[in-house]
Scaffold this active site. Structure first.
Site, PDB file in Angstrom:
ATOM      1  N   ARG A 174       0.842  -1.210   0.000  1.00 10.62           N
ATOM      2  CA  ARG A 174       0.000   0.000   0.000  1.00 10.62           C
ATOM      3  C   ARG A 174       0.868   1.247   0.000  1.00 10.62           C
ATOM      4  NH1 ARG A 174      -2.663  -3.188   3.772  1.00 10.62           N
ATOM      5  NH2 ARG A 174      -4.850  -3.691   3.335  1.00 10.62           N
ATOM      6  N   ILE A 175       1.879   1.228   0.873  1.00  7.36           N
ATOM      7  CA  ILE A 175       2.737   2.411   0.990  1.00  7.36           C
ATOM      8  C   ILE A 175       3.583   2.585  -0.262  1.00  7.36           C
ATOM      9  CG2 ILE A 175       4.574   3.505   2.314  1.00  7.36           C
ATOM     10  CD1 ILE A 175       3.513   1.923   4.761  1.00  7.36           C
ATOM     11  N   THR A 249      11.517   3.123   5.787  1.00  5.54           N
ATOM     12  CA  THR A 249      10.352   3.430   6.628  1.00  5.54           C
ATOM     13  C   THR A 249       9.527   2.174   6.844  1.00  5.54           C
ATOM     14  OG1 THR A 249       9.032   4.017   4.677  1.00  5.54           O
ATOM     15  CG2 THR A 249      10.188   5.815   5.803  1.00  5.54           C
ATOM     16  N   ARG A 251      10.667  -1.827   7.911  1.00  5.62           N
ATOM     17  CA  ARG A 251      11.058  -2.557   9.117  1.00  5.62           C
ATOM     18  C   ARG A 251      12.578  -2.660   9.163  1.00  5.62           C
ATOM     19  NH1 ARG A 251       6.669  -1.505  10.339  1.00  5.62           N
ATOM     20  NH2 ARG A 251       4.946  -2.872  11.018  1.00  5.62           N
ATOM     21  N   GLU A 279      14.412  -1.649  17.617  1.00  7.48           N
ATOM     22  CA  GLU A 279      13.721  -0.408  17.272  1.00  7.48           C
ATOM     23  C   GLU A 279      14.330   0.787  17.980  1.00  7.48           C
ATOM     24  OE1 GLU A 279       9.235   1.376  17.618  1.00  7.48           O
ATOM     25  OE2 GLU A 279       9.488  -0.624  16.783  1.00  7.48           O
ATOM     26  N   HIS A 298      10.953   6.121  14.461  1.00  6.34           N
ATOM     27  CA  HIS A 298       9.690   5.489  14.059  1.00  6.34           C
ATOM     28  C   HIS A 298       8.540   6.508  14.080  1.00  6.34           C
ATOM     29  CE1 HIS A 298       7.115   1.534  14.371  1.00  6.34           C
ATOM     30  NE2 HIS A 298       6.712   2.339  13.406  1.00  6.34           N
ATOM     31  N   ALA A 300       7.408   8.005  11.032  1.00 11.02           N
ATOM     32  CA  ALA A 300       6.808   8.167   9.703  1.00 11.02           C
ATOM     33  C   ALA A 300       5.324   7.833   9.708  1.00 11.02           C
ATOM     34  CB  ALA A 300       7.538   7.297   8.687  1.00 11.02           C
TER      35      ALA A 300
END
Length: 340
Positions: A174-175, A249, A251, A279, A298, A300
């Site tokens: 989707r992104i 953006t 993982r 992370e 994280h 975005a």
């Protein structure tokens, strides 16, 4: 279910809110709660973050729908046994993998996700990162601040700028698809690599290694799966052009972070990193200080006022369910093997 005059005379399904408390405080604003009671039979102030809590357990026994977000506990077989009337999960966030278990699919629950709403800010962040990378904005801003005066930018960064630069999109998610759409007004050459892609996105579909070799900017939008761990390893980083920028953006596990750090420390590549592995990096990670890196924590995805976009999409889905319509953003169990 009881009948109400709200949202075009819908039947209001008994609904339980399930998410982390802090998430609920930010997501469930007054307008969201107001519309919730219009489309659902719900206590807008009862937020379950533990399905063993007595109040949550009592509400779970009557719930037909769970309206969830980040921090929702896993909906296990034991939870389902305590929720005999449960028929649907409407998720006001992206991935459902952390709380929708195999038992949910076996029950035949209907599942919806606001992943498309969460994709928008990630795509916007990526667009900004791509355009800034081409203009070397971060590097030039740093040097300008250090030198406090004129420098010959053309000599320092020969050929910098965005005209006819090549951008490689890794993953037609989707992104990834939204980033391709946002790039259309610009005079950039865009490539896409995705082994599952079957439709025409209007840009050349190439193999990953070719994309890495041809691109000035590479942006990652693939899901975290066993087969995508360290998809971008030392060998593939070596294929990238000198001075190219890697944007992550997606993982952190998609990239061999040690190999990337070595390339960045050598000054050969640039990077915009919003996801790392782990992370939260250790305080002594060199990524905090390397000059060729823009490192963000994280951010975005949907934050602040952007949460409302996800909440509203999930409310639309809840309204559709209440009117007996299929979800517009439904998630199928068979799709989980290749999505985030």
């Amino acid at each position: 279910m009881s009948t109400s005059s709200g949202d075009n005379m819908i039947d209001k399904p008994r609904t339980l809110l399930a998410m982390g408390r802090r998430v609920g405080e930010r997501l469930l604003t007054a307008p969201v709660r107001e519309r919730l009671v219009q489309v659902a039979d719900v206590d807008p102030y009862l937020v379950a973050d533990d399905f063993t809590d007595p109040r949550a357990r009592a509400a779970l026994a009557e719930a037909e729908v769970l309206y969830t977000s980040w921090g929702c506990p896993p909906i296990t077989a034991d939870v389902l046994a305590a929720a005999p009337r449960l028929r649907a999960v409407v998720h006001a966030a992206g991935s459902v993998k952390l709380h929708v278990t195999q038992a949910c699919w076996q029950r035949g629950l209907l599942v919806s996700s606001a992943a498309s709403a969460n994709a928008e800010p990630v795509a916007e962040y990526t667009l900004a990162a791509i355009l800034f990378a081409g203009k070397r904005v971060l590097e030039i801003a740093r040097l300008y601040r250090e030198h406090r005066g004129e420098l010959d930018w053309d000599a320092r960064f020969p050929g910098f700028g965005n005209y006819r630069r090549t951008v490689g999109i890794v993953g037609a998610s989707r992104i990834g698809r939204r980033v391709i759409e946002l790039l259309r007004p610009f005079e950039l050459d865009v490539l896409v690599a995705d082994p599952y892609l079957t439709d025409d996105l209007g840009v050349p579909h190439v193999e990953l290694d070719e994309l890495l070799a041809r691109s000035d900017v590479v942006s990652l939008h693939a899901p975290a799966l066993p087969e995508t761990r360290h998809l971008i390893d030392a060998a593939r980083l070596a294929r990238m052009r000198d001075g190219a920028t890697l944007i992550n953006t997606a993982r952190g596990v998609l990239v061999d972070q040690e190999a990337l750090t070595a390339e960045l420390a050598a000054g050969r590549l640039y990077a915009v990193i919003d996801h790392t592995e782990p992370e939260v990096l250790s305080a002594d990670s060199p990524l905090y200080d390397l000059p060729h890196v823009l490192l963000t924590p994280h951010i975005a995805g949907s934050l602040g006022g952007e949460l409302a976009r996800m909440a509203e999409l999930a409310l639309d889905e809840l309204s559709r369910y209440a009117r007996g319509l299929p979800f517009e953003h439904g998630v199928a169990a068979e799709a989980l093997a290749r999505i985030a």
